[in-house]
Design a protein around this motif. Structure first.
Motif, PDB file in Angstrom:
ATOM      1  N   VAL A  13      -6.990 -45.606   9.777  1.00 29.67           N
ATOM      2  CA  VAL A  13      -6.522 -45.860   8.421  1.00 29.67           C
ATOM      3  C   VAL A  13      -6.531 -47.361   8.183  1.00 29.67           C
ATOM      4  O   VAL A  13      -6.008 -48.128   8.964  1.00 29.67           O
ATOM      5  N   ARG A  14      -7.140 -47.747   7.097  1.00 29.54           N
ATOM      6  CA  ARG A  14      -7.235 -49.174   6.783  1.00 29.54           C
ATOM      7  C   ARG A  14      -6.188 -49.529   5.746  1.00 29.54           C
ATOM      8  O   ARG A  14      -6.176 -48.983   4.648  1.00 29.54           O
ATOM      9  N   ARG A  15      -5.306 -50.434   6.084  1.00 29.86           N
ATOM     10  CA  ARG A  15      -4.294 -50.916   5.148  1.00 29.86           C
ATOM     11  C   ARG A  15      -4.806 -52.222   4.585  1.00 29.86           C
ATOM     12  O   ARG A  15      -5.101 -53.148   5.295  1.00 29.86           O
ATOM     13  N   ASN A  16      -4.943 -52.260   3.274  1.00 33.07           N
ATOM     14  CA  ASN A  16      -5.414 -53.453   2.583  1.00 33.07           C
ATOM     15  C   ASN A  16      -4.219 -54.336   2.222  1.00 33.07           C
ATOM     16  O   ASN A  16      -3.176 -53.834   1.835  1.00 33.07           O
ATOM     17  N   VAL A  17      -4.404 -55.633   2.340  1.00 38.15           N
ATOM     18  CA  VAL A  17      -3.350 -56.582   1.998  1.00 38.15           C
ATOM     19  C   VAL A  17      -3.960 -57.718   1.180  1.00 38.15           C
ATOM     20  O   VAL A  17      -4.981 -58.282   1.569  1.00 38.15           O
ATOM     21  N   GLY A  18      -3.331 -58.036   0.068  1.00 32.04           N
ATOM     22  CA  GLY A  18      -3.822 -59.127  -0.773  1.00 32.04           C
ATOM     23  C   GLY A  18      -2.758 -59.559  -1.761  1.00 32.04           C
ATOM     24  O   GLY A  18      -1.615 -59.116  -1.702  1.00 32.04           O
ATOM     25  N   CYS A  40     -12.119 -57.408 -10.761  1.00 33.55           N
ATOM     26  CA  CYS A  40     -11.482 -58.678 -11.095  1.00 33.55           C
ATOM     27  C   CYS A  40     -12.334 -59.828 -10.567  1.00 33.55           C
ATOM     28  O   CYS A  40     -12.457 -60.005  -9.353  1.00 33.55           O
ATOM     29  N   THR A  41     -12.907 -60.597 -11.466  1.00 31.89           N
ATOM     30  CA  THR A  41     -13.779 -61.689 -11.037  1.00 31.89           C
ATOM     31  C   THR A  41     -13.001 -62.874 -10.475  1.00 31.89           C
ATOM     32  O   THR A  41     -13.552 -63.665  -9.712  1.00 31.89           O
ATOM     33  N   GLN A  42     -11.728 -63.014 -10.827  1.00 34.72           N
ATOM     34  CA  GLN A  42     -10.925 -64.116 -10.296  1.00 34.72           C
ATOM     35  C   GLN A  42     -10.242 -63.761  -8.978  1.00 34.72           C
ATOM     36  O   GLN A  42      -9.676 -64.635  -8.323  1.00 34.72           O
ATOM     37  N   CYS A  43     -10.256 -62.508  -8.614  1.00 38.28           N
ATOM     38  CA  CYS A  43      -9.617 -62.054  -7.374  1.00 38.28           C
ATOM     39  C   CYS A  43     -10.559 -62.243  -6.184  1.00 38.28           C
ATOM     40  O   CYS A  43     -11.787 -62.297  -6.363  1.00 38.28           O
ATOM     41  N   ILE A  97       2.003 -62.222  -6.894  1.00 35.43           N
ATOM     42  CA  ILE A  97       2.807 -61.845  -5.734  1.00 35.43           C
ATOM     43  C   ILE A  97       1.909 -61.793  -4.510  1.00 35.43           C
ATOM     44  O   ILE A  97       0.773 -61.336  -4.586  1.00 35.43           O
ATOM     45  N   ASN A  98       2.405 -62.309  -3.411  1.00 29.20           N
ATOM     46  CA  ASN A  98       1.634 -62.361  -2.169  1.00 29.20           C
ATOM     47  C   ASN A  98       2.083 -61.256  -1.234  1.00 29.20           C
ATOM     48  O   ASN A  98       3.268 -60.975  -1.134  1.00 29.20           O
ATOM     49  N   GLY A  99       1.109 -60.649  -0.547  1.00 28.22           N
ATOM     50  CA  GLY A  99       1.429 -59.635   0.451  1.00 28.22           C
ATOM     51  C   GLY A  99       1.556 -58.233  -0.102  1.00 28.22           C
ATOM     52  O   GLY A  99       2.319 -57.426   0.431  1.00 28.22           O
ATOM     53  N   VAL A 100       0.803 -57.914  -1.133  1.00 31.24           N
ATOM     54  CA  VAL A 100       0.773 -56.545  -1.648  1.00 31.24           C
ATOM     55  C   VAL A 100      -0.050 -55.711  -0.660  1.00 31.24           C
ATOM     56  O   VAL A 100      -1.179 -56.068  -0.325  1.00 31.24           O
ATOM     57  N   THR A 101       0.531 -54.624  -0.186  1.00 30.57           N
ATOM     58  CA  THR A 101      -0.220 -53.712   0.683  1.00 30.57           C
ATOM     59  C   THR A 101      -0.630 -52.516  -0.145  1.00 30.57           C
ATOM     60  O   THR A 101       0.114 -52.065  -1.025  1.00 30.57           O
ATOM     61  N   TRP A 102      -1.825 -52.036   0.105  1.00 33.58           N
ATOM     62  CA  TRP A 102      -2.299 -50.885  -0.651  1.00 33.58           C
ATOM     63  C   TRP A 102      -3.275 -50.052   0.155  1.00 33.58           C
ATOM     64  O   TRP A 102      -3.926 -50.523   1.065  1.00 33.58           O
ATOM     65  N   ASP A 103      -3.287 -48.775  -0.211  1.00 35.53           N
ATOM     66  CA  ASP A 103      -4.134 -47.791   0.462  1.00 35.53           C
ATOM     67  C   ASP A 103      -4.672 -46.807  -0.561  1.00 35.53           C
ATOM     68  O   ASP A 103      -4.035 -46.559  -1.578  1.00 35.53           O
TER      69      ASP A 103
END
Length: 140
Positions: free
Chosen positions: A34-39, A106-109, A132-138
């Motif tokens: 499972v890959r947890r995305n963080v950004g 999102c071109t700025q992301c 906000i920093n450190g948003v985790t998403w799946d």
């Protein structure tokens, strides 16, 4: 006879133990896949997005970074056909979790950043913050 029964019983116990160990190890192995995305999470005003869907500030939607969107497996030259379009994700920040649908790029992301509609962002943090920093998403 007793020796054969003992051998059979010992073999059965060994097989059951081996299956138990394998069964217990499987969840850990599958969790590793499972890959947890963080950004970072930012705020944007959705309209007609790259997926060809019109949304408003009230919708629970998000855009992923252009690099993530454009290189996602199955992406084509037509962004409306990107497999990420209409894909729900679960995003978390500071103990709060929301479900949003990917509708744009999102071109700025960068990397695994997400750009949230005002309604979605406000459920994670005060919109006045803007980033906000450190948003985790799946993916759901």
């Amino acid at each position: 006879m007793f020796a054969k029964l003992f051998q059979l019983t010992a073999a059965t116990v060994a097989a059951v133990l081996a299956m138990s160990i394998t069964t217990q190890a499987a969840p850990a192995a599958s969790r590793a896949l499972v890959r947890r995305n963080v950004g970072d999470g930012t705020l944007y005003n959705p309209a007609l997005g790259a997926c060809g869907i019109s949304n408003t500030d009230a919708d629970m939607v998000a855009a992923v970074s252009a690099s993530f969107f454009d290189t996602f497996p199955g992406a084509t030259a037509n962004p409306n056909l990107n497999p990420l379009c209409n894909k729900p994700i679960s995003a978390s920040f500071n103990g709060k979790t929301i479900t949003v649908t990917i509708v744009d790029r999102c071109t700025q992301c960068v990397g695994q950043d997400l750009d949230f509609s005002p309604t979605a962002f406000s459920q994670l943090a005060d919109p006045a913050i803007g980033r906000i920093n450190g948003v985790t998403w799946d993916f759901i």
